[in-house]
Scaffold this motif. Sequence first.
Motif, PDB file in Angstrom:
ATOM      1  N   TRP A  76       8.915  22.357  24.355  1.00 61.02           N
ATOM      2  CA  TRP A  76       8.437  21.133  23.376  1.00 61.02           C
ATOM      3  C   TRP A  76       7.232  20.323  23.834  1.00 61.02           C
ATOM      4  O   TRP A  76       6.311  20.237  22.984  1.00 61.02           O
ATOM      5  CB  TRP A  76       9.529  19.982  23.544  1.00 61.02           C
ATOM      6  CG  TRP A  76      10.888  20.278  23.028  1.00 61.02           C
ATOM      7  CD1 TRP A  76      11.033  21.331  22.119  1.00 61.02           C
ATOM      8  CD2 TRP A  76      11.932  19.957  23.326  1.00 61.02           C
ATOM      9  NE1 TRP A  76      12.421  21.749  21.983  1.00 61.02           N
ATOM     10  CE2 TRP A  76      13.098  20.693  22.479  1.00 61.02           C
ATOM     11  CE3 TRP A  76      12.506  18.832  23.996  1.00 61.02           C
ATOM     12  CZ2 TRP A  76      14.509  20.257  22.423  1.00 61.02           C
ATOM     13  CZ3 TRP A  76      14.043  18.491  24.308  1.00 61.02           C
ATOM     14  CH2 TRP A  76      14.928  19.365  23.390  1.00 61.02           C
ATOM     15  N   ASP A 125       8.601   7.295  15.267  1.00 62.51           N
ATOM     16  CA  ASP A 125       7.956   8.764  15.469  1.00 62.51           C
ATOM     17  C   ASP A 125       8.282   9.673  16.813  1.00 62.51           C
ATOM     18  O   ASP A 125       7.774  10.647  17.080  1.00 62.51           O
ATOM     19  CB  ASP A 125       6.617   8.745  15.292  1.00 62.51           C
ATOM     20  CG  ASP A 125       5.972   7.773  16.447  1.00 62.51           C
ATOM     21  OD1 ASP A 125       6.537   7.052  16.917  1.00 62.51           O
ATOM     22  OD2 ASP A 125       4.578   7.906  16.533  1.00 62.51           O
ATOM     23  N   PHE A 134      17.115  13.829  22.500  1.00 62.32           N
ATOM     24  CA  PHE A 134      16.203  14.095  21.857  1.00 62.32           C
ATOM     25  C   PHE A 134      16.909  14.297  20.314  1.00 62.32           C
ATOM     26  O   PHE A 134      18.087  14.484  20.057  1.00 62.32           O
ATOM     27  CB  PHE A 134      15.680  15.422  22.278  1.00 62.32           C
ATOM     28  CG  PHE A 134      16.612  16.466  22.532  1.00 62.32           C
ATOM     29  CD1 PHE A 134      17.208  17.386  21.670  1.00 62.32           C
ATOM     30  CD2 PHE A 134      17.230  16.450  23.826  1.00 62.32           C
ATOM     31  CE1 PHE A 134      18.215  18.105  21.897  1.00 62.32           C
ATOM     32  CE2 PHE A 134      18.285  17.499  24.369  1.00 62.32           C
ATOM     33  CZ  PHE A 134      18.689  18.247  23.179  1.00 62.32           C
ATOM     34  N   LYS A 135      15.733  14.489  19.355  1.00 57.64           N
ATOM     35  CA  LYS A 135      16.256  14.747  17.988  1.00 57.64           C
ATOM     36  C   LYS A 135      16.903  16.113  17.961  1.00 57.64           C
ATOM     37  O   LYS A 135      16.387  17.307  18.514  1.00 57.64           O
ATOM     38  CB  LYS A 135      14.962  14.767  17.108  1.00 57.64           C
ATOM     39  CG  LYS A 135      14.624  13.242  16.554  1.00 57.64           C
ATOM     40  CD  LYS A 135      13.472  13.392  15.647  1.00 57.64           C
ATOM     41  CE  LYS A 135      13.120  11.794  15.323  1.00 57.64           C
ATOM     42  NZ  LYS A 135      12.113  11.674  14.530  1.00 57.64           N
ATOM     43  N   ILE A 194       4.962  16.947  18.928  1.00 60.67           N
ATOM     44  CA  ILE A 194       6.108  16.307  19.658  1.00 60.67           C
ATOM     45  C   ILE A 194       5.928  15.342  20.432  1.00 60.67           C
ATOM     46  O   ILE A 194       5.176  15.515  21.439  1.00 60.67           O
ATOM     47  CB  ILE A 194       6.836  17.778  20.292  1.00 60.67           C
ATOM     48  CG1 ILE A 194       7.198  18.766  19.253  1.00 60.67           C
ATOM     49  CG2 ILE A 194       8.202  17.234  21.176  1.00 60.67           C
ATOM     50  CD1 ILE A 194       8.204  19.915  19.950  1.00 60.67           C
ATOM     51  N   ASP A 240      10.199  12.021  19.350  1.00 58.50           N
ATOM     52  CA  ASP A 240      11.386  13.191  19.261  1.00 58.50           C
ATOM     53  C   ASP A 240      12.038  13.140  20.492  1.00 58.50           C
ATOM     54  O   ASP A 240      13.070  13.714  20.338  1.00 58.50           O
ATOM     55  CB  ASP A 240      10.301  14.283  19.186  1.00 58.50           C
ATOM     56  CG  ASP A 240       9.432  14.315  17.935  1.00 58.50           C
ATOM     57  OD1 ASP A 240      10.069  14.663  16.827  1.00 58.50           O
ATOM     58  OD2 ASP A 240       8.275  13.939  18.153  1.00 58.50           O
ATOM     59  N   TRP A 286      20.654  12.325  16.902  1.00 55.60           N
ATOM     60  CA  TRP A 286      20.242  12.362  18.160  1.00 55.60           C
ATOM     61  C   TRP A 286      21.220  12.942  19.123  1.00 55.60           C
ATOM     62  O   TRP A 286      22.575  12.944  18.834  1.00 55.60           O
ATOM     63  CB  TRP A 286      19.712  11.006  18.795  1.00 55.60           C
ATOM     64  CG  TRP A 286      18.623  10.516  18.106  1.00 55.60           C
ATOM     65  CD1 TRP A 286      18.659   9.671  16.780  1.00 55.60           C
ATOM     66  CD2 TRP A 286      17.279  10.540  18.467  1.00 55.60           C
ATOM     67  NE1 TRP A 286      17.243   9.444  16.392  1.00 55.60           N
ATOM     68  CE2 TRP A 286      16.577   9.798  17.472  1.00 55.60           C
ATOM     69  CE3 TRP A 286      16.598  11.151  19.473  1.00 55.60           C
ATOM     70  CZ2 TRP A 286      15.167   9.868  17.456  1.00 55.60           C
ATOM     71  CZ3 TRP A 286      15.302  11.166  19.599  1.00 55.60           C
ATOM     72  CH2 TRP A 286      14.485  10.366  18.592  1.00 55.60           C
ATOM     73  N   LEU A 342      14.808  19.251  16.697  1.00 60.14           N
ATOM     74  CA  LEU A 342      14.063  20.165  17.758  1.00 60.14           C
ATOM     75  C   LEU A 342      14.702  21.318  17.847  1.00 60.14           C
ATOM     76  O   LEU A 342      13.967  22.303  18.126  1.00 60.14           O
ATOM     77  CB  LEU A 342      13.734  19.507  19.044  1.00 60.14           C
ATOM     78  CG  LEU A 342      12.754  17.975  18.878  1.00 60.14           C
ATOM     79  CD1 LEU A 342      12.698  17.413  20.131  1.00 60.14           C
ATOM     80  CD2 LEU A 342      11.697  18.240  18.249  1.00 60.14           C
TER      81      LEU A 342
END
Length: 300
Positions: free
Chosen positions: A210, A138, A183-184, A216, A140, A111, A187
């Motif tokens: 995104w 789940d 955010f991940k 997403i 993002d 992250w 991405l």
Amino acid sequence: MDFFKEDDIKKFISTPSFDEKVLLNKDTRYPKISVITPSYNQADFLEKTILSILNQNYPNLEFIIMDGGSTDHSVEVIKKYEKYIDYWVSEKDGGQTAAINAGFKKATGEWITFQNSDDVFAPNAFLNVAKGIKQNADADVFFGHLLMIDGDDLVFEHKKQIPFWNQAQVYEGMQVFNQCMIFKRDLLLKHGYFDENYKFAFDYEICTRWGSIPGIKFVLLDDFWGCFRQHELAKSSTIFTVGLTEHQQIKNHYSKQVPASFPESILYKIIKFRKLALFLLRGDLAYFLYRIRFNRTAKV
């Protein structure tokens, strides 16, 4: 959710309050969070940004500072805390967007977030994010509510957000405050880094990008965990020249991918009504009344 007192943030970022053992002995039971801070000649605020990150006392933190070759005492501030900084550099770069991207490429956390060197995080931000990650496997992108602070670190406004809707993102503007967004890292690897053609609205562009990609997921964490500092030297003071031009360019591009469900004049009204309705439906009367009072005072 309680409102912050005027001096709560000032107290949080005024002195070190972290546990060195917690910061240096990484606990991998917590999700690894990488924080990038771009900086250039912001020494008067930089230490407060650093303390807002270290004082989180988050047990699996990766902290990266990308300084653009500051000529003030920024490097002295960085060296004061370099024991707790995983990577830092002070050299000429291609500007804020390029510096953030360079920091992203150094990061190794699952992250990732960034915080400008004049903005700060609120107390318990990272622990609340970690809790959100555990509860939303789940997700993002996480985003939260924002506090406005002045040059003396005093809170003068609370700004709450509502769940993300990409049509609002495209046609109204930024639905996510970058001061409280994480955010991940995947991405960036899958869909590209910040667009360095934009000097101001790069965060608006990537969130719109995104939001336009199916699958997403944006999740709102119902908490104040970022602070935007309003002061005379802030880059955001150029919003009416550079920012609005970039914003319009981005809107023009993504409106082709995200057609409006209604004529824009009607859609704007729906977007505004949606905010009002959601605050009322979730029983947030205190904030609804706060906004009415604040808006009236601001007009005086």
